[in-house]
Structure formats: structure tokens, C-alpha cells
Design a protein around this motif. Structure first.
Motif, mmCIF file in Angstrom:
data_model
loop_
_atom_site.group_PDB
_atom_site.id
_atom_site.type_symbol
_atom_site.label_atom_id
_atom_site.label_comp_id
_atom_site.label_asym_id
_atom_site.label_seq_id
_atom_site.Cartn_x
_atom_site.Cartn_y
_atom_site.Cartn_z
ATOM 1 N N LYS A 183 0.247 10.422 10.133
ATOM 2 C CA LYS A 183 -0.586 11.599 9.880
ATOM 3 C C LYS A 183 -0.339 12.216 8.508
ATOM 4 O O LYS A 183 -1.228 12.819 7.924
ATOM 5 C CB LYS A 183 -0.365 12.629 10.994
ATOM 6 C CG LYS A 183 -0.826 12.127 12.358
ATOM 7 C CD LYS A 183 -0.700 13.196 13.428
ATOM 8 C CE LYS A 183 -1.236 12.683 14.768
ATOM 9 N NZ LYS A 183 -1.128 13.703 15.843
ATOM 10 N N GLN A 184 0.868 12.102 8.013
ATOM 11 C CA GLN A 184 1.205 12.592 6.680
ATOM 12 C C GLN A 184 2.096 11.553 5.995
ATOM 13 O O GLN A 184 2.894 10.901 6.649
ATOM 14 C CB GLN A 184 1.933 13.939 6.746
ATOM 15 C CG GLN A 184 1.093 15.084 7.285
ATOM 16 C CD GLN A 184 -0.028 15.476 6.340
ATOM 17 O OE1 GLN A 184 0.094 15.315 5.124
ATOM 18 N NE2 GLN A 184 -1.122 16.000 6.886
ATOM 19 N N GLY A 185 1.947 11.448 4.690
ATOM 20 C CA GLY A 185 2.826 10.539 3.972
ATOM 21 C C GLY A 185 2.161 9.269 3.499
ATOM 22 O O GLY A 185 2.784 8.203 3.491
ATOM 23 N N LEU A 186 0.888 9.365 3.101
ATOM 24 C CA LEU A 186 0.202 8.219 2.522
ATOM 25 C C LEU A 186 0.897 7.827 1.215
ATOM 26 O O LEU A 186 0.977 8.633 0.287
ATOM 27 C CB LEU A 186 -1.263 8.564 2.252
ATOM 28 C CG LEU A 186 -2.112 7.516 1.528
ATOM 29 C CD1 LEU A 186 -2.259 6.266 2.379
ATOM 30 C CD2 LEU A 186 -3.482 8.088 1.171
ATOM 31 N N PRO A 187 1.430 6.615 1.106
ATOM 32 C CA PRO A 187 2.139 6.236 -0.123
ATOM 33 C C PRO A 187 1.176 6.044 -1.284
ATOM 34 O O PRO A 187 -0.010 5.775 -1.087
ATOM 35 C CB PRO A 187 2.815 4.919 0.256
ATOM 36 C CG PRO A 187 1.962 4.353 1.339
ATOM 37 C CD PRO A 187 1.423 5.523 2.104
ATOM 38 N N ARG A 188 1.696 6.191 -2.492
ATOM 39 C CA ARG A 188 0.906 5.873 -3.661
ATOM 40 C C ARG A 188 0.487 4.411 -3.574
ATOM 41 O O ARG A 188 1.278 3.547 -3.196
ATOM 42 C CB ARG A 188 1.707 6.112 -4.936
ATOM 43 C CG ARG A 188 2.008 7.569 -5.223
ATOM 44 C CD ARG A 188 2.881 7.735 -6.459
ATOM 45 N NE ARG A 188 2.190 7.311 -7.672
ATOM 46 C CZ ARG A 188 2.524 6.248 -8.398
ATOM 47 N NH1 ARG A 188 3.550 5.486 -8.020
ATOM 48 N NH2 ARG A 188 1.863 5.929 -9.491
ATOM 49 N N GLU A 189 -0.750 4.150 -3.908
ATOM 50 C CA GLU A 189 -1.266 2.791 -3.742
ATOM 51 C C GLU A 189 -0.485 1.771 -4.565
ATOM 52 O O GLU A 189 -0.363 0.615 -4.182
ATOM 53 C CB GLU A 189 -2.746 2.735 -4.110
ATOM 54 C CG GLU A 189 -3.061 3.163 -5.537
ATOM 55 C CD GLU A 189 -4.554 3.093 -5.838
ATOM 56 O OE1 GLU A 189 -5.036 1.991 -6.125
ATOM 57 O OE2 GLU A 189 -5.225 4.136 -5.769
ATOM 58 N N GLY B 193 14.579 -1.933 4.898
ATOM 59 C CA GLY B 193 13.655 -0.907 4.427
ATOM 60 C C GLY B 193 13.221 0.050 5.525
ATOM 61 O O GLY B 193 13.325 -0.245 6.715
ATOM 62 N N LYS B 194 12.721 1.204 5.102
ATOM 63 C CA LYS B 194 12.182 2.198 6.031
ATOM 64 C C LYS B 194 10.664 2.094 5.993
ATOM 65 O O LYS B 194 10.008 2.550 5.068
ATOM 66 C CB LYS B 194 12.652 3.598 5.634
ATOM 67 C CG LYS B 194 14.156 3.787 5.761
ATOM 68 C CD LYS B 194 14.573 5.215 5.404
ATOM 69 C CE LYS B 194 16.068 5.404 5.567
ATOM 70 N NZ LYS B 194 16.511 6.786 5.199
ATOM 71 N N TYR B 195 10.117 1.489 7.030
ATOM 72 C CA TYR B 195 8.699 1.169 7.056
ATOM 73 C C TYR B 195 7.912 2.170 7.892
ATOM 74 O O TYR B 195 8.403 2.665 8.910
ATOM 75 C CB TYR B 195 8.486 -0.238 7.610
ATOM 76 C CG TYR B 195 9.162 -1.304 6.793
ATOM 77 C CD1 TYR B 195 8.671 -1.660 5.550
ATOM 78 C CD2 TYR B 195 10.313 -1.939 7.255
ATOM 79 C CE1 TYR B 195 9.288 -2.632 4.783
ATOM 80 C CE2 TYR B 195 10.942 -2.911 6.497
ATOM 81 C CZ TYR B 195 10.423 -3.250 5.265
ATOM 82 O OH TYR B 195 11.049 -4.204 4.514
ATOM 83 N N GLN B 196 6.701 2.432 7.457
ATOM 84 C CA GLN B 196 5.818 3.311 8.209
ATOM 85 C C GLN B 196 5.046 2.503 9.250
ATOM 86 O O GLN B 196 4.876 1.297 9.136
ATOM 87 C CB GLN B 196 4.835 4.003 7.251
ATOM 88 C CG GLN B 196 5.503 4.942 6.266
ATOM 89 C CD GLN B 196 4.513 5.500 5.260
ATOM 90 O OE1 GLN B 196 3.799 4.766 4.593
ATOM 91 N NE2 GLN B 196 4.456 6.817 5.141
ATOM 92 N N GLY B 197 4.574 3.203 10.285
ATOM 93 C CA GLY B 197 3.730 2.556 11.273
ATOM 94 C C GLY B 197 4.511 1.911 12.400
ATOM 95 O O GLY B 197 5.665 2.249 12.679
ATOM 96 N N ILE B 198 3.884 0.950 13.022
ATOM 97 C CA ILE B 198 4.428 0.322 14.219
ATOM 98 C C ILE B 198 5.003 -1.052 13.887
ATOM 99 O O ILE B 198 4.381 -1.841 13.180
ATOM 100 C CB ILE B 198 3.325 0.203 15.308
ATOM 101 C CG1 ILE B 198 3.909 -0.338 16.617
ATOM 102 C CG2 ILE B 198 2.155 -0.637 14.832
ATOM 103 C CD1 ILE B 198 2.937 -0.280 17.780
ATOM 104 N N PRO B 199 6.211 -1.357 14.390
ATOM 105 C CA PRO B 199 6.726 -2.724 14.201
ATOM 106 C C PRO B 199 5.913 -3.700 15.040
ATOM 107 O O PRO B 199 5.563 -3.412 16.190
ATOM 108 C CB PRO B 199 8.176 -2.622 14.680
ATOM 109 C CG PRO B 199 8.213 -1.438 15.587
ATOM 110 C CD PRO B 199 7.165 -0.487 15.091
ATOM 111 N N LEU B 200 5.632 -4.851 14.493
ATOM 112 C CA LEU B 200 4.787 -5.798 15.210
ATOM 113 C C LEU B 200 5.502 -6.423 16.396
ATOM 114 O O LEU B 200 4.868 -7.065 17.238
ATOM 115 C CB LEU B 200 4.283 -6.875 14.258
ATOM 116 C CG LEU B 200 3.402 -6.370 13.116
ATOM 117 C CD1 LEU B 200 2.772 -7.533 12.364
ATOM 118 C CD2 LEU B 200 2.308 -5.433 13.614
ATOM 119 N N THR B 201 6.798 -6.224 16.486
ATOM 120 C CA THR B 201 7.524 -6.662 17.680
ATOM 121 C C THR B 201 7.091 -5.871 18.913
ATOM 122 O O THR B 201 7.367 -6.289 20.042
ATOM 123 C CB THR B 201 9.038 -6.508 17.482
ATOM 124 O OG1 THR B 201 9.328 -5.174 17.041
ATOM 125 C CG2 THR B 201 9.552 -7.507 16.444
#
Length: 357
Positions: A239-245, A255-263
Motif C-alpha cells: 500500500k505504501q513504498g513504491l520503489p523508484r523505478e 535481501g528485504k523483498y516487498q510482496g509475497i514470496p512465491l513459496t
């Protein structure tokens, strides 16, 4: 499992029609004085390159054309557009590996008088050879909309000597960075980071992105989002935290990844991710598609990746997410669809590879 057995086999090769290329490349023998002292590209040389294209010998068709182009350049032209493998630009760093959404790698556009018609024909052949034939018209549409057509705002550079231990051809412009390296660039797919984009209906395209040749990739990703259950959608939506393209450097395994792990996905949902991946690599030649998969597998496959959709930049507030990102230890495919499409791609088999953007 190879994710493009069903839709991206070698039936689309060769990328360049042999007859058309011969007609273009052999014109050098007829131009005479108009070649402005360019070395003579003999029809036999053009024929050899065309035969390699037609046969797909060793997957080197694009690279054979780069060698042909290099040999067709005058010494004066090579001084302007050919560089040492590790050439460092004073302002832009390692020029060979730079990527940007709108830039000129050298000072001469393909359609400038700097090049002869014959050299332009070879450059065009190299360009076409990097894409599946079915995508040529779509890429031309992007170029027409964004820069007035192929060559109008596209510049090229060659690093190293084609046929040697290391070499790379790079073509840049508005909404385009594409490469050809003969697999001589270690660890990376596509020869390094690439960029593609399209502003089909003006700078602000609107929620449906009419006419955008790359928007179907986002449609495929959003279809996957709709196939997730409620909890999975909550994990996937940022909801917040769109990274710079431009932030597509590698984070590595920790790494610290956004979203859902595919596992977190079921086997059926993972198949849907494969469909998204197929759509992403669909425009490119078989060799580059294979490199993407090899790099991805070496870093742990899709199970090592996360998928994020971003609420920020949702054009029209329609819940069709214009911005999304598939990312792993040394895999980043960042799709920015607001206000028009920009896509940044960085894929390697080793997270230590540095980005120059």
C-alpha cells in the motif's frame, strides 16, 4: 520445467528473413562512391552472414551481423562508436553496462548521415534479430509512437571486437536499451540490464493503456493477482513504498523483498507465475530467453522470488495494478505502468553484478 516449451519454441527462428537481408546488405556492392570510403562489404560476406541467420548456426546469428557491421565501419566511424570492452565514460561510468529510460550511448543516430544506407541496413538487421519475428511490428509501433520510427532517435555502440573473447553491441533511445553480446558478458542475461517502454496514447495513458504494446504483460500479472486468495492478495499488495523505478540493483539472498514470496503459492498458482514469465520474455530471441531461465535457476528459481503489486500509481483507482515487480536474489523485472509503461530488467546468475543506471 522450461516455461516456454508451449509458446516460444524455435519455430519463430530465423528472426531475419534471408532474402530481405541479402537484398539490403548486398546493396553495398552497387553503391560505389556513395559509400563515402566505407570498406567494401562484399556480397559473399553478406551471404555468409545471411546463411548463418537462416541456419541459426550455434545461436550466433545476431552476433554474426554485429561482426559484419563492425567490418563495414570506416576507421573514422569506429573512433566514434566503437570502444574498448571496459571503456569508462567520464560522466556515465562503465558505458557498456549503463541503462536508462531515454538516452544516447553515442552522438550519432542510426538515420544520421554518419552512417551509409548499407550500414543502416545491417544495424536494422541486428535489431530485428534480437526479437521474435512476431514482435517486429509491435516494436516498430513503439518506436513510431515514441521517437518517430526506428533510427530517428536510436544510437549504437560496439564494445570489444566482434568475434573476440568479449564484445557487445548496444542500441539505445527513448524507451529502449537492448544488447547483443554473444554470451561473452559473464553472469548476465541479455548482455546486461535492458529497458523497454511505450507511451502509446500520450504521456498519460489512462487506466486501459490503449494501444500499448507491453500492457498485456500487466494484464497477465493482474490475472494472476485475481487468482490469489484474500490472504495472499493482502501479502502481495504493497500500500505504501513504491520503489523508484530505477532501483533494480540486486539484493542477494538476504535481501528485504516487498510482496509475497512465491513459496506461498500453490502448484497451480506457480503455473500462473510461469505464464507471466513467458509473457515477459516473449518478445526476445530464443538465446536470450534461455539465458533468463538459466540465470533464474542458478539463483534458486521462482521459489527464491517475491511478487509485489503497488497500490500507489493505480490509474483510475480501478484495482488493476499498473505498477508491479517480480524480484529475486539476482533477478529484477520492474513494471511501471503509471503514467505510461516503463520496464526495467536486470537478470544475472550472481548477485554481485553491479548496476550502472
Amino acid at each position: 520445467m522450461n516455461p516456454w516449451n508451449s509458446c516460444c519454441d524455435d519455430a519463430d527462428s530465423p528472426a531475419v528473413d534471408r532474402r530481405v537481408f541479402l537484398e539490403q546488405a548486398s546493396k553495398v556492392a552497387l553503391v560505389g562512391g556513395a559509400a563515402l570510403s566505407a570498406p567494401l562489404v562484399l556480397p559473399a560476406m553478406a551471404a555468409r552472414a545471411a546463411e548463418q541467420i537462416a541456419s541459426g548456426a550455434n545461436g550466433k546469428s545476431s552476433e554474426s551481423l554485429v561482426k559484419l557491421l563492425y567490418e563495414a565501419l570506416t576507421p573514422g566511424q569506429r573512433e566514434k562508436v566503437c570502444f574498448a570492452w571496459d571503456h569508462q565514460d567520464k560522466e556515465r561510468g562503465l558505458l557498456r553496462s549503463r541503462v536508462a529510460n531515454n538516452w544516447d550511448i553515442t552522438d550519432y543516430y542510426v538515420n544520421d548521415d554518419f552512417y551509409t544506407d548499407d550500414q543502416r541496413a545491417i544495424i536494422r538487421a541486428v535489431f530485428e534479430s534480437l526479437y521474435r519475428r512476431e514482435w517486429h511490428a509491435k516494436i516498430d509501433q513503439q518506436l513510431d509512437d515514441d521517437s518517430g520510427g526506428f533510427g530517428e532517435q536510436n544510437s549504437i555502440a560496439i564494445f570489444g571486437e566482434p568475434g573476440g573473447e568479449h564484445f557487445e553491441f548496444v542500441l539505445t533511445g527513448r524507451h529502449m536499451t537492448v544488447r547483443c553480446d554473444g554470451n561473452t558478458t559473464e553472469h548476465v542475461a541479455f548482455g546486461g540490464p535492458i529497458f523497454y517502454g511505450h507511451a502509446a496514447d500520450g504521456f498519460d495513458e489512462g487506466p486501459t493503456h490503449p494501444g500499448n504494446v507491453f500492457w498485456p504483460q500487466a494484464v497477465e500479472a493482474n490475472n494472476l493477482y485475481q487468482a490469489l486468495d484474500g490472504k495472499q492478495q493482502q501479502l502481495a499488495l504493497v500500500k505504501q513504498g513504491l520503489p523508484r523505478e530505477q532501483r533494480v540493483g540486486f539484493q542477494g539472498a538476504k535481501g528485504k523483498y516487498q510482496g509475497i514470496p512465491l513459496t506461498e503459492f500453490s502448484s497451480d498458482q506457480k503455473e500462473r507465475v510461469q505464464e507471466v514469465l513467458r509473457k515477459l520474455v516473449e518478445p526476445y530471441r530464443q538465446n536470450d530467453r534461455d539465458e533468463v531461465i538459466a540465470c533464474l535457476n542458478q539463483q534458486g528459481g521462482l521459489d527464491a522470488c517475491h511478487l509485489a503489486f503497488y497500490q500507489q500509481g493505480d490509474i483510475g483507482k480501478d484495482g488493476v495494478w499498473d505498477n508491479w515487480r517480480l524480484e529475486g536474489p539476482s533477478f529484477v523485472w520492474h513494471f511501471r505502468g503509471s503514467p505510461h509503461v516503463h520496464v526495467w530488467v536486470n537478470v544475472a546468475n550472481d548477485a554481485s553484478v553491479k548496476l550502472n543506471a
